[in-house]
Design a protein around this motif. Structure first.
Motif, PDB file in Angstrom:
ATOM      1  N   PHE A 397       0.833  -1.201   0.000  1.00  9.15           N
ATOM      2  CA  PHE A 397       0.000   0.000   0.000  1.00  9.15           C
ATOM      3  C   PHE A 397       0.869   1.252   0.000  1.00  9.15           C
ATOM      4  CE2 PHE A 397      -1.815   3.441   2.542  1.00  9.15           C
ATOM      5  CZ  PHE A 397      -2.950   3.732   1.816  1.00  9.15           C
ATOM      6  N   GLY A 398       1.898   1.292   0.853  1.00  9.82           N
ATOM      7  CA  GLY A 398       2.766   2.465   0.929  1.00  9.82           C
ATOM      8  C   GLY A 398       3.477   2.755  -0.380  1.00  9.82           C
ATOM      9  N   LEU A 399       3.877   1.703  -1.092  1.00  5.65           N
ATOM     10  CA  LEU A 399       4.567   1.896  -2.374  1.00  5.65           C
ATOM     11  C   LEU A 399       3.596   2.347  -3.464  1.00  5.65           C
ATOM     12  CD1 LEU A 399       6.949  -1.194  -2.269  1.00  5.65           C
ATOM     13  CD2 LEU A 399       7.613   1.223  -2.097  1.00  5.65           C
ATOM     14  N   LEU A 400       2.401   1.774  -3.487  1.00  2.53           N
ATOM     15  CA  LEU A 400       1.421   2.178  -4.494  1.00  2.53           C
ATOM     16  C   LEU A 400       0.991   3.626  -4.290  1.00  2.53           C
ATOM     17  CD1 LEU A 400      -0.560   1.386  -6.830  1.00  2.53           C
ATOM     18  CD2 LEU A 400      -2.232   0.872  -5.013  1.00  2.53           C
ATOM     19  N   ARG A 492      -9.242  -4.677  -2.250  1.00  2.00           N
ATOM     20  CA  ARG A 492     -10.087  -4.932  -1.074  1.00  2.00           C
ATOM     21  C   ARG A 492      -9.308  -4.678   0.222  1.00  2.00           C
ATOM     22  NH1 ARG A 492     -11.168  -9.632  -4.288  1.00  2.00           N
ATOM     23  NH2 ARG A 492     -13.200  -9.502  -5.317  1.00  2.00           N
ATOM     24  N   LEU A 493      -8.074  -5.150   0.253  1.00  2.00           N
ATOM     25  CA  LEU A 493      -7.252  -4.980   1.451  1.00  2.00           C
ATOM     26  C   LEU A 493      -6.952  -3.510   1.707  1.00  2.00           C
ATOM     27  CD1 LEU A 493      -4.802  -7.940   0.779  1.00  2.00           C
ATOM     28  CD2 LEU A 493      -6.434  -7.810   2.670  1.00  2.00           C
ATOM     29  N   PHE A 494      -6.603  -2.794   0.660  1.00  2.00           N
ATOM     30  CA  PHE A 494      -6.236  -1.381   0.820  1.00  2.00           C
ATOM     31  C   PHE A 494      -7.444  -0.535   1.224  1.00  2.00           C
ATOM     32  CE2 PHE A 494      -2.587  -1.874  -2.507  1.00  2.00           C
ATOM     33  CZ  PHE A 494      -1.892  -2.668  -1.599  1.00  2.00           C
ATOM     34  N   ARG A 495      -8.585  -0.844   0.656  1.00  2.00           N
ATOM     35  CA  ARG A 495      -9.781  -0.052   1.001  1.00  2.00           C
ATOM     36  C   ARG A 495     -10.154  -0.271   2.467  1.00  2.00           C
ATOM     37  NH1 ARG A 495     -11.936   2.787  -2.993  1.00  2.00           N
ATOM     38  NH2 ARG A 495     -11.605   2.153  -5.168  1.00  2.00           N
ATOM     39  N   GLU A 546     -12.192 -12.577   9.607  1.00  2.00           N
ATOM     40  CA  GLU A 546     -13.570 -12.609   9.132  1.00  2.00           C
ATOM     41  C   GLU A 546     -13.709 -11.812   7.837  1.00  2.00           C
ATOM     42  OE1 GLU A 546     -15.846 -13.181  13.443  1.00  2.00           O
ATOM     43  OE2 GLU A 546     -15.842 -11.218  12.447  1.00  2.00           O
ATOM     44  N   PHE A 547     -12.987 -10.721   7.740  1.00  2.00           N
ATOM     45  CA  PHE A 547     -13.004  -9.955   6.486  1.00  2.00           C
ATOM     46  C   PHE A 547     -12.453 -10.798   5.352  1.00  2.00           C
ATOM     47  CE2 PHE A 547     -10.531  -7.445   3.453  1.00  2.00           C
ATOM     48  CZ  PHE A 547     -11.523  -6.648   2.918  1.00  2.00           C
ATOM     49  N   PHE A 548     -11.321 -11.479   5.587  1.00  2.00           N
ATOM     50  CA  PHE A 548     -10.740 -12.329   4.538  1.00  2.00           C
ATOM     51  C   PHE A 548     -11.749 -13.368   4.080  1.00  2.00           C
ATOM     52  CE2 PHE A 548      -6.474 -11.685   6.900  1.00  2.00           C
ATOM     53  CZ  PHE A 548      -6.246 -10.505   6.234  1.00  2.00           C
ATOM     54  N   ALA A 549     -12.412 -14.029   5.048  1.00  2.54           N
ATOM     55  CA  ALA A 549     -13.364 -15.076   4.699  1.00  2.54           C
ATOM     56  C   ALA A 549     -14.524 -14.512   3.883  1.00  2.54           C
ATOM     57  CB  ALA A 549     -13.877 -15.754   5.973  1.00  2.54           C
ATOM     58  N   GLY A 550     -15.032 -13.341   4.293  1.00  2.00           N
ATOM     59  CA  GLY A 550     -16.148 -12.747   3.570  1.00  2.00           C
ATOM     60  C   GLY A 550     -15.767 -12.240   2.194  1.00  2.00           C
ATOM     61  N   ALA A 551     -14.523 -11.818   2.030  1.00  2.00           N
ATOM     62  CA  ALA A 551     -14.074 -11.267   0.743  1.00  2.00           C
ATOM     63  C   ALA A 551     -13.461 -12.317  -0.170  1.00  2.00           C
ATOM     64  CB  ALA A 551     -13.047 -10.156   0.997  1.00  2.00           C
ATOM     65  N   GLY A 552     -13.406 -13.560   0.298  1.00  2.00           N
ATOM     66  CA  GLY A 552     -12.829 -14.616  -0.525  1.00  2.00           C
ATOM     67  C   GLY A 552     -11.320 -14.558  -0.611  1.00  2.00           C
ATOM     68  N   ILE A 553     -10.689 -13.935   0.357  1.00  2.00           N
ATOM     69  CA  ILE A 553      -9.225 -13.844   0.378  1.00  2.00           C
ATOM     70  C   ILE A 553      -8.691 -15.024   1.176  1.00  2.00           C
ATOM     71  CG2 ILE A 553      -7.292 -12.498   1.304  1.00  2.00           C
ATOM     72  CD1 ILE A 553      -8.884  -9.987   0.628  1.00  2.00           C
ATOM     73  N   PRO A 554      -7.798 -15.822   0.592  1.00  2.00           N
ATOM     74  CA  PRO A 554      -7.356 -17.051   1.261  1.00  2.00           C
ATOM     75  C   PRO A 554      -6.547 -16.763   2.523  1.00  2.00           C
ATOM     76  CG  PRO A 554      -6.059 -16.661  -0.727  1.00  2.00           C
ATOM     77  CD  PRO A 554      -7.165 -15.651  -0.729  1.00  2.00           C
ATOM     78  N   ALA A 555      -7.043 -17.233   3.657  1.00  2.00           N
ATOM     79  CA  ALA A 555      -6.374 -17.026   4.941  1.00  2.00           C
ATOM     80  C   ALA A 555      -6.822 -18.114   5.898  1.00  2.00           C
ATOM     81  CB  ALA A 555      -6.704 -15.651   5.514  1.00  2.00           C
ATOM     82  N   SER A 556      -5.977 -18.442   6.842  1.00  2.00           N
ATOM     83  CA  SER A 556      -6.310 -19.485   7.815  1.00  2.00           C
ATOM     84  C   SER A 556      -5.518 -19.267   9.089  1.00  2.00           C
ATOM     85  CB  SER A 556      -6.009 -20.876   7.236  1.00  2.00           C
ATOM     86  OG  SER A 556      -4.642 -20.964   6.872  1.00  2.00           O
ATOM     87  N   VAL A 557      -5.916 -20.005  10.127  1.00  2.00           N
ATOM     88  CA  VAL A 557      -5.213 -19.980  11.403  1.00  2.00           C
ATOM     89  C   VAL A 557      -4.546 -21.327  11.595  1.00  2.00           C
ATOM     90  CG1 VAL A 557      -5.379 -19.633  13.887  1.00  2.00           C
ATOM     91  CG2 VAL A 557      -6.939 -18.417  12.341  1.00  2.00           C
ATOM     92  N   CYS A 558      -3.252 -21.295  11.901  1.00  2.00           N
ATOM     93  CA  CYS A 558      -2.494 -22.512  12.154  1.00  2.00           C
ATOM     94  C   CYS A 558      -2.243 -22.613  13.655  1.00  2.00           C
ATOM     95  CB  CYS A 558      -1.169 -22.487  11.393  1.00  2.00           C
ATOM     96  SG  CYS A 558      -0.012 -23.778  11.876  1.00  2.00           S
ATOM     97  N   TYR A 559      -2.825 -23.630  14.295  1.00  2.00           N
ATOM     98  CA  TYR A 559      -2.604 -23.856  15.719  1.00  2.00           C
ATOM     99  C   TYR A 559      -1.471 -24.869  15.875  1.00  2.00           C
ATOM    100  CZ  TYR A 559      -6.902 -21.316  16.651  1.00  2.00           C
ATOM    101  OH  TYR A 559      -7.857 -20.334  16.737  1.00  2.00           O
ATOM    102  N   VAL A 560      -0.406 -24.440  16.514  1.00  2.00           N
ATOM    103  CA  VAL A 560       0.769 -25.295  16.680  1.00  2.00           C
ATOM    104  C   VAL A 560       0.726 -25.963  18.050  1.00  2.00           C
ATOM    105  CG1 VAL A 560       3.294 -25.343  16.831  1.00  2.00           C
ATOM    106  CG2 VAL A 560       2.166 -23.922  15.106  1.00  2.00           C
ATOM    107  N   ARG A 561       0.944 -27.272  18.048  1.00  2.00           N
ATOM    108  CA  ARG A 561       1.078 -28.030  19.289  1.00  2.00           C
ATOM    109  C   ARG A 561       2.479 -28.653  19.304  1.00  2.00           C
ATOM    110  NH1 ARG A 561      -2.423 -25.177  19.859  1.00  2.00           N
ATOM    111  NH2 ARG A 561      -4.653 -25.595  20.039  1.00  2.00           N
ATOM    112  N   TRP A 562       3.065 -28.727  20.480  1.00  2.00           N
ATOM    113  CA  TRP A 562       4.419 -29.266  20.598  1.00  2.00           C
ATOM    114  C   TRP A 562       4.372 -30.765  20.932  1.00  2.00           C
ATOM    115  CZ3 TRP A 562       6.831 -25.888  18.187  1.00  2.00           C
ATOM    116  CH2 TRP A 562       6.832 -24.524  18.498  1.00  2.00           C
TER     117      TRP A 562
END
Length: 569
Positions: A397-400, A492-495, A546-562
């Motif tokens: 965003f800063g570069l654009l 979408r992200l920039f807006r 939630e925004f990513f999910a609603g906008a169709g932007i691929p994102a997920s949460v990775c829960y790490v267990r040791w």
């Protein structure tokens, strides 16, 4: 001349190896204000600043040191600055003779106690303490408390301590230096040390054209309004009742920059009025303030006062406006509560889209973070993974929008050493640059964005920008991002970022995984938030996900267990 050409040579900064570097930087400030704000100074103030420039070098340096320190009163015997090259007494004598310092100020008991040690004060007040029935071994704070009623008046130092002490001096024109500091920084929150004691030369700053129209203050009266608002805020901080400060708040100004500062002042006044039990005043302050936090506070206070119908009317009108996620979330909760109390139809419940999740069980590393462990495990030669958190999307965003960010709109830039515009997190930041932002977003739609971003990346390398962290934004990362993230997703992200820069420029996922060889319907990238054992998502991270999910932007949460031993699952 009131204002010099914007083509004037940009002022330099001092090298910290120079023992008088602080004086060089102070002279930069004074020269800048004389060149660019002289029309906002009285003739007397201009003459005084030129008289400062005409002082001998030791006198200028000593006065600069004193202006930079806290307070206006100084003990002559405590001033030790060997870099002056002459005895401090010689520089003091010049400053006193030229009326920069008052060598015989009247001191209150409180001021005296701030200047002198307990050991120095005990002999002076031993008799007074004994006469009042107190031990002379009282601690300093208690001695001051005991003596205040007996010594209510300000006295000269000789009257307090006798004739054989070194003088105490007081800076005469401190108000002038505060005015200079305001016109240079654009605020009084920053101290002289934020500029004078910092080596600025190690950074590159974006050149901004300074013209009379780009200044925050166009008239001296506007400077006075700011100073009045600053005084009001200081009174609130000192505990002066809000009802006493309220009449001193200046009337609304046509100056948008001043209006935003007034909005913040009214927000704080409303908070303190509510804490002090002045609910009607708090409602008035919140209702008058245009600050984005004020509306929710007004509605919550109306709820507590059981003025539900009034709160419902305000909330219903506000619901139709553009809101940040935090505002929309808070407003929805209020409307739900009010609807139940008033028998109104509740607002439609918004079901947040599901957030994608997956779990990794990994050997606990001896060194490194959970994010690094997940990155190493997920990395593939054909699907590289980078730790970016808040740096990549903000950087793109800063570069654009580089030229828009550094557009010299009034109240944005006060001197040549800004990392970014002073109004960056103000609510009208976008509105005042709307046409320019529209041109930036047009580049995303006609596919010229890539060239624009790369051009700025090469031309601005190393130049400070509030959105760009240069060490992280490598050419490899930038190239992959531009290859794999569609321009529609960037828009979408920039807006969303621009809806509330203060809130939305944080909370991005930790990692980004690229799939540059993916030619199928799936996206060529995925953002991944990493959470270790016992860690959980924060509210602003949930809102982004939630925004990513609603906008169709691929994102997920990775829960790490040791796992203690074995092969990772």
């Amino acid at each position: 001349m009131a204002f010099q050409s914007p083509m004037d040579t940009r002022p330099g900064t001092a090298d910290l190896e120079n023992p008088l570097y602080y004086l060089e930087n102070m002279e930069t400030v004074v020269g800048w204000v004389l060149n660019h704000h002289a029309d906002l100074l009285t003739t007397e103030e201009q003459d005084r600043l030129r008289a400062f420039q005409a002082l001998s070098l030791p006198a200028r340096a000593l006065l600069t040191r004193m202006v930079m320190r806290t307070g206006e009163l100084f003990r002559a015997d405590k001033l030790r600055y060997p870099e002056l090259g002459v005895p401090e007494s010689e520089a003091l004598e010049e400053l006193v003779a030229d009326y920069w310092l008052d060598a015989e100020p009247l001191l209150t008991l409180d001021q005296l106690f701030r200047l002198y040690t307990l050991g120095e004060l005990r002999p002076v007040f031993a008799a007074a303490l004994q006469e009042a029935g107190w031990q002379k071994t009282l601690p300093k704070w208690q001695m001051l408390e005991v003596l205040q009623q007996s010594f209510p008046d300000a006295l000269s130092l000789a009257d307090w301590l006798g004739m054989d002490v070194q003088p105490v001096v007081c800076i005469n024109p401190m108000a002038l230096f505060d005015r200079v500091r305001l016109m240079f920084f654009g605020n009084l929150r920053q101290s002289w040390s934020d500029f004078v004691l910092v080596e600025l030369g190690h950074q590159r700053y974006e050149p901004v054209t300074f013209t009379p129209d780009s200044r925050a203050f166009q008239h001296r009266s506007e400077v006075d309004i700011y100073l009045t608002m600053h005084q009001c805020r200081e009174w609130l901080d000192e505990g002066v009742p809000a009802r006493e400060v309220w009449p001193e708040v200046p009337a609304p100004s046509d100056n948008a920059w001043l209006a935003s500062r007034r909005d913040r002042l009214l927000l704080e006044l409303g908070r303190q009025a509510e804490r002090q039990g002045e609910r009607e005043l708090a409602l008035q302050a919140f209702g008058t303030s245009g600050h984005r936090e004020a509306r929710l506070k007004q509605l919550r206070l109306l709820e507590r006062m059981k003025r539900h119908r009034e709160a419902w009317a305000i909330a219903s009108r506000w619901q139709t406006q553009d809101l940040s996620d935090a505002e929309a979330q808070g407003l929805a909760r209020i409307l739900k509560r009010l609807a139940a109390k008033l028998g109104e139809g509740p607002p439609p419940a918004l079901t947040p889209p599901p957030i994608r999740e997956f779990t990794l069980t990994l050997p606990k590393p001896a060194l490194g973070s959970v994010e690094f462990a997940a990155q190493q495990h997920l990395w593939r030669d054909d699907s590289p993974v980078f730790y970016v958190e808040n740096t990549l999307i903000n950087g793109l965003f800063g570069l654009l929008c580089w030229q828009t960010i550094f557009e010299p709109v009034p109240g944005a830039f006060f001197h040549p050493f800004h990392v970014g515009p002073a109004d960056l997190t103000r609510e009208d930041f976008v509105a005042r640059r709307q046409a320019s932002f529209d041109r930036c977003f047009a580049c995303l739609q006609d596919n010229s964005y890539r060239e624009r971003i790369l051009d700025n990346y090469r031309a601005k390398q190393g130049t400070t920008n509030p959105f760009v962290i240069w060490p992280v934004l490598t050419e490899e990362l930038l190239s992959l991002a531009l290859d794999c993230i569609p321009p529609a997703d960037l828009e979408r992200l920039f807006r969303r970022l621009l809806l509330n820069i203060r809130e939305h420029r944080s909370g991005f996922p930790d990692l980004i995984r690229f799939h540059p060889g993916n030619t199928g319907p799936d996206r060529q990238y995925e953002m991944i938030e990493v959470k270790g054992p016992g860690d959980r998502l924060q509210d602003h991270q949930i809102r982004w996900l939630e925004f990513f999910a609603g906008a169709g932007i691929p994102a997920s949460v990775c829960y790490v267990r040791w796992q203690e031993t074995g092969v990772p699952e």
